[in-house]
Design a protein around this motif. Structure first.
Motif, PDB file in Angstrom:
ATOM      1  N   ALA A  99       0.863  -1.184   0.000  1.00 40.50           N
ATOM      2  CA  ALA A  99       0.000   0.000   0.000  1.00 40.50           C
ATOM      3  C   ALA A  99       0.899   1.233   0.000  1.00 40.50           C
ATOM      4  CB  ALA A  99      -0.899   0.015   1.229  1.00 40.50           C
ATOM      5  N   ILE A 100       0.775   2.054  -1.040  1.00 37.33           N
ATOM      6  CA  ILE A 100       1.564   3.284  -1.134  1.00 37.33           C
ATOM      7  C   ILE A 100       0.778   4.394  -0.447  1.00 37.33           C
ATOM      8  CG2 ILE A 100       2.634   4.944  -2.705  1.00 37.33           C
ATOM      9  CD1 ILE A 100       2.772   2.644  -4.772  1.00 37.33           C
ATOM     10  N   VAL A 101       1.229   4.774   0.738  1.00 42.43           N
ATOM     11  CA  VAL A 101       0.540   5.788   1.547  1.00 42.43           C
ATOM     12  C   VAL A 101       1.154   7.142   1.203  1.00 42.43           C
ATOM     13  CG1 VAL A 101      -0.115   6.475   3.874  1.00 42.43           C
ATOM     14  CG2 VAL A 101       0.250   4.049   3.345  1.00 42.43           C
ATOM     15  N   ALA A 102       0.418   7.954   0.448  1.00 47.35           N
ATOM     16  CA  ALA A 102       1.012   9.177  -0.093  1.00 47.35           C
ATOM     17  C   ALA A 102      -0.077  10.176  -0.486  1.00 47.35           C
ATOM     18  CB  ALA A 102       1.859   8.836  -1.322  1.00 47.35           C
ATOM     19  N   PRO A 103       0.295  11.433  -0.723  1.00 44.47           N
ATOM     20  CA  PRO A 103      -0.679  12.421  -1.205  1.00 44.47           C
ATOM     21  C   PRO A 103      -1.207  12.034  -2.583  1.00 44.47           C
ATOM     22  CG  PRO A 103       1.331  13.496  -0.431  1.00 44.47           C
ATOM     23  CD  PRO A 103       1.627  12.030  -0.516  1.00 44.47           C
ATOM     24  N   SER A 104      -2.443  12.402  -2.846  1.00 44.81           N
ATOM     25  CA  SER A 104      -3.035  12.128  -4.152  1.00 44.81           C
ATOM     26  C   SER A 104      -2.622  13.203  -5.148  1.00 44.81           C
ATOM     27  CB  SER A 104      -4.563  12.094  -4.050  1.00 44.81           C
ATOM     28  OG  SER A 104      -5.060  13.404  -3.809  1.00 44.81           O
ATOM     29  N   LEU A 105      -2.878  12.922  -6.422  1.00 41.90           N
ATOM     30  CA  LEU A 105      -2.529  13.880  -7.473  1.00 41.90           C
ATOM     31  C   LEU A 105      -3.522  15.036  -7.575  1.00 41.90           C
ATOM     32  CD1 LEU A 105      -1.163  11.875 -10.532  1.00 41.90           C
ATOM     33  CD2 LEU A 105       0.001  13.651  -9.240  1.00 41.90           C
ATOM     34  N   ARG A 106      -4.496  15.084  -6.663  1.00 40.11           N
ATOM     35  CA  ARG A 106      -5.399  16.240  -6.670  1.00 40.11           C
ATOM     36  C   ARG A 106      -4.618  17.517  -6.385  1.00 40.11           C
ATOM     37  NH1 ARG A 106      -9.177  16.487  -2.853  1.00 40.11           N
ATOM     38  NH2 ARG A 106      -8.282  14.886  -1.499  1.00 40.11           N
ATOM     39  N   TYR A 107      -3.532  17.383  -5.648  1.00 42.59           N
ATOM     40  CA  TYR A 107      -2.628  18.505  -5.403  1.00 42.59           C
ATOM     41  C   TYR A 107      -1.262  18.090  -5.933  1.00 42.59           C
ATOM     42  CZ  TYR A 107      -6.385  19.602  -2.162  1.00 42.59           C
ATOM     43  OH  TYR A 107      -7.615  19.849  -1.616  1.00 42.59           O
ATOM     44  N   VAL A 108      -0.905  18.573  -7.118  1.00 47.52           N
ATOM     45  CA  VAL A 108       0.324  18.135  -7.780  1.00 47.52           C
ATOM     46  C   VAL A 108       1.542  18.587  -6.969  1.00 47.52           C
ATOM     47  CG1 VAL A 108       1.727  18.277  -9.856  1.00 47.52           C
ATOM     48  CG2 VAL A 108      -0.769  18.200 -10.036  1.00 47.52           C
ATOM     49  N   VAL A 174       3.051  -4.746   3.065  1.00 45.45           N
ATOM     50  CA  VAL A 174       3.946  -3.628   3.363  1.00 45.45           C
ATOM     51  C   VAL A 174       3.204  -2.307   3.216  1.00 45.45           C
ATOM     52  CG1 VAL A 174       6.065  -2.422   2.676  1.00 45.45           C
ATOM     53  CG2 VAL A 174       5.953  -4.925   2.541  1.00 45.45           C
ATOM     54  N   ALA A 175       3.376  -1.425   4.209  1.00 45.24           N
ATOM     55  CA  ALA A 175       2.901  -0.045   4.091  1.00 45.24           C
ATOM     56  C   ALA A 175       4.093   0.808   3.673  1.00 45.24           C
ATOM     57  CB  ALA A 175       2.332   0.446   5.411  1.00 45.24           C
ATOM     58  N   HIS A 176       4.069   1.273   2.425  1.00 43.95           N
ATOM     59  CA  HIS A 176       5.136   2.136   1.872  1.00 43.95           C
ATOM     60  C   HIS A 176       4.690   3.574   2.106  1.00 43.95           C
ATOM     61  CE1 HIS A 176       7.964   3.057  -1.744  1.00 43.95           C
ATOM     62  NE2 HIS A 176       7.830   4.119  -0.973  1.00 43.95           N
ATOM     63  N   ILE A 177       5.211   4.185   3.173  1.00 49.31           N
ATOM     64  CA  ILE A 177       4.688   5.460   3.668  1.00 49.31           C
ATOM     65  C   ILE A 177       5.564   6.621   3.208  1.00 49.31           C
ATOM     66  CG2 ILE A 177       4.019   6.738   5.733  1.00 49.31           C
ATOM     67  CD1 ILE A 177       4.030   3.898   7.164  1.00 49.31           C
ATOM     68  N   PHE A 178       5.024   7.480   2.355  1.00 52.30           N
ATOM     69  CA  PHE A 178       5.738   8.679   1.937  1.00 52.30           C
ATOM     70  C   PHE A 178       5.727   9.685   3.090  1.00 52.30           C
ATOM     71  CE2 PHE A 178       5.636   6.809  -2.102  1.00 52.30           C
ATOM     72  CZ  PHE A 178       6.398   7.562  -2.986  1.00 52.30           C
ATOM     73  N   SER A 179       6.846  10.398   3.239  1.00 53.35           N
ATOM     74  CA  SER A 179       6.954  11.293   4.386  1.00 53.35           C
ATOM     75  C   SER A 179       7.581  12.623   4.012  1.00 53.35           C
ATOM     76  CB  SER A 179       7.792  10.635   5.491  1.00 53.35           C
ATOM     77  OG  SER A 179       8.024  11.541   6.547  1.00 53.35           O
ATOM     78  N   ALA A 180       6.982  13.697   4.524  1.00 52.62           N
ATOM     79  CA  ALA A 180       7.588  15.020   4.490  1.00 52.62           C
ATOM     80  C   ALA A 180       8.048  15.336   5.914  1.00 52.62           C
ATOM     81  CB  ALA A 180       6.593  16.049   3.978  1.00 52.62           C
ATOM     82  N   SER A 181       8.071  16.614   6.298  1.00 51.70           N
ATOM     83  CA  SER A 181       8.624  16.987   7.598  1.00 51.70           C
ATOM     84  C   SER A 181       7.621  17.783   8.428  1.00 51.70           C
ATOM     85  CB  SER A 181       9.899  17.817   7.394  1.00 51.70           C
ATOM     86  OG  SER A 181       9.630  18.909   6.516  1.00 51.70           O
ATOM     87  N   TYR A 182       8.060  18.134   9.642  1.00 50.86           N
ATOM     88  CA  TYR A 182       7.299  18.982  10.550  1.00 50.86           C
ATOM     89  C   TYR A 182       5.900  18.416  10.841  1.00 50.86           C
ATOM     90  CZ  TYR A 182      11.160  22.098   9.338  1.00 50.86           C
ATOM     91  OH  TYR A 182      12.406  22.631   9.119  1.00 50.86           O
ATOM     92  N   TRP A 183       4.876  19.288  10.787  1.00 56.01           N
ATOM     93  CA  TRP A 183       3.522  18.856  11.139  1.00 56.01           C
ATOM     94  C   TRP A 183       2.963  17.841  10.156  1.00 56.01           C
ATOM     95  CZ3 TRP A 183       0.874  19.146  15.472  1.00 56.01           C
ATOM     96  CH2 TRP A 183       1.315  20.038  16.459  1.00 56.01           C
TER      97      TRP A 183
END
Length: 451
Positions: A99-108, A174-183
């Protein structure tokens, strides 16, 4: 390459030298052979174009990854003929469900594009079955109006995201979790890591933010979460080194670039049409790009700059362009993935002024298009762009140096050509063929560790 036609390789050779990959002359014709050599020696543009086409052909057809895939297909066919059924002899033959846990393409954005490319390339793969689990699920129709209210939409969306995590992660390995920073880390990767553990699933955190050092210094709980993840993957040696400072082991798997969207060409002659495809955020310093362009335009009055993207500082940049009297600036807005290549193709130079960066796909896209790169050199970018080999670099914030590097390319076309060729070779490291095996190895290591 220059070659004569000879039996029995005439047809074979002709097929490989067609489409501008080399020069083919008649067999036993010394004059034709000499004329061909002379033509190549006297025309540097022709040599460069033939060399680029030949390199592309070799990489597309004879790279280690391509040959490995062809042998794999051959072996599968042979096993099929022998009556072998996948999965009947080894448990490891089963597909790994991710499972790719990530933002959708609604916000490029960078993460959403990378997640979509992963999903697209894993489709129908023999080893991995991937699905997307959006961290920003669509709101119910009755609440759609909340999309325009930034903080409130996040508060309302979070329970929907948590429910999706709990229900969907039960179905994967597997949970493939995309990550940014801070909040953003607290809102998306942290709960995904917790729920994956709750469900007994493997958690891979794929961290992308160039702000990692500041984030980990200010948010110590992020260090703890990353250390407890089953695996941490980053797209650059820069982030790998930052993570080492905090005692976090990270593997490197590069970002993916879909080269099929971009057309490599040399700029002959190199003009003064500039393009920047970075978002309007403070760490991308679009104001420095505009100031450098204003300086360039003083020397080249018909110079043009196209800014592709949006963001919180856009209005300030528009006002700055008006204040500087910088005519020739076009604000193009966000470009969809299927047309972004057109902006690079129409430009002569890619210009970037970021003060904080990691592994920007926009620069890889410029590499693929043959658009010479002029950029500042924040710490992370030096792992992608090598000064005077794949681009020209200057100190962050130095408007004059950035402008002068653009002028240098225009004055030195041989340098621009060399940079474009070297950069094109570099972008091969970011194709799916180069990246697939690395991701597959990461997933398999996780599965073996669990077993």
């Amino acid at each position: 390459m220059i070659s004569n036609s000879f039996w029995p390789a005439t047809d074979h050779c002709a097929r490989r030298l067609e489409q501008g990959r080399g020069v083919l002359v008649p067999a036993k014709d010394d004059r034709a052979l000499a004329a061909g050599v002379h033509a190549l020696l006297s025309d540097c543009v022709l040599r460069a174009e033939l060399a680029a086409a030949a390199r592309r052909f070799a990489a597309d057809n004879y790279s280690l990854q391509v040959m490995a895939r062809r042998h794999e297909e051959l072996y599968r066919e042979l096993l099929k003929e022998k009556g072998f059924k996948p999965g009947s002899h080894s448990h490891s033959a089963a597909k790994i469900k991710v499972a790719i846990v990530a933002p959708s393409l609604r916000y490029v954005g960078g993460q959403s594009v990378q997640a979509e490319l992963l999903l697209h390339n894993w489709k129908d793969d023999a080893d991995v079955e991937a699905s997307i689990l959006a961290v920003d699920p669509e709101l119910p129709t009755a609440l759609a109006w909340l999309e325009k209210v930034p903080v409130l939409r996040t508060i309302v969306r979070e329970p929907l995201y948590l429910y999706s995590l709990y229900s969907r992660l039960a179905e994967v390995d597997v949970a493939h979790i995309f990550s940014a920073s801070y909040w953003s880390f607290r809102l998306a990767p942290l709960p995904a890591r917790f729920i994956a553990s709750l469900r007994g699933k493997l958690a891979l955190i794929n961290y992308h933010s160039g702000e990692a050092r500041d984030h980990l210094q200010r948010f110590p709980e992020a260090v703890a979460v990353l250390k407890k993840a089953d695996k941490v993957v980053v797209p650059s040696p820069f982030l790998q080194n930052v993570f080492q400072e905090f005692g976090i082991k990270a593997d490197v798997v590069a970002n993916i670039s879909d080269l099929s969207q971009f057309k490599f060409r040399l700029r002959q002659p190199l003009g003064a049409k500039l393009v920047c495809t970075r978002g309007f955020h403070r760490y991308y310093a679009i104001d420095v790009v505009v100031r450098a362009f204003a300086e360039i335009r003083q020397q080249i009055p018909d110079a043009m700059l196209t800014l592709v993207g949006k963001g919180p500082t856009e209005q300030q940049i528009r006002e700055l362009a008006r204040t500087l009297g910088a005519q020739g600036v076009t604000f193009a807005g966000v470009a969809a993935r299927d047309i972004i290549g057109e902006y690079y193709d129409r430009a002569d130079v890619f210009i970037n002024a970021s003060v904080l960066d990691n592994m920007p796909v926009s620069i890889i896209e410029a590499f693929a298009s043959g658009t010479p790169v002029v950029s500042t050199c924040p710490e992370g970018l030096q792992y992608l762009v090598e000064h005077e080999r794949t681009g020209l670099l200057s100190a962050p914030g130095d408007v004059h140096a950035l402008a002068q590097n653009v002028m240098r390319l225009i004055r030195e076309p041989d340098l621009a050509e060399r940079l474009a060729h070297n950069a094109y070779e570099e972008c091969r490291n970011y194709t799916w063929e180069a990246v697939r095996e690395k991701w597959l190895q990461v997933y398999r290591q996780l599965m073996v560790g669990q077993a």
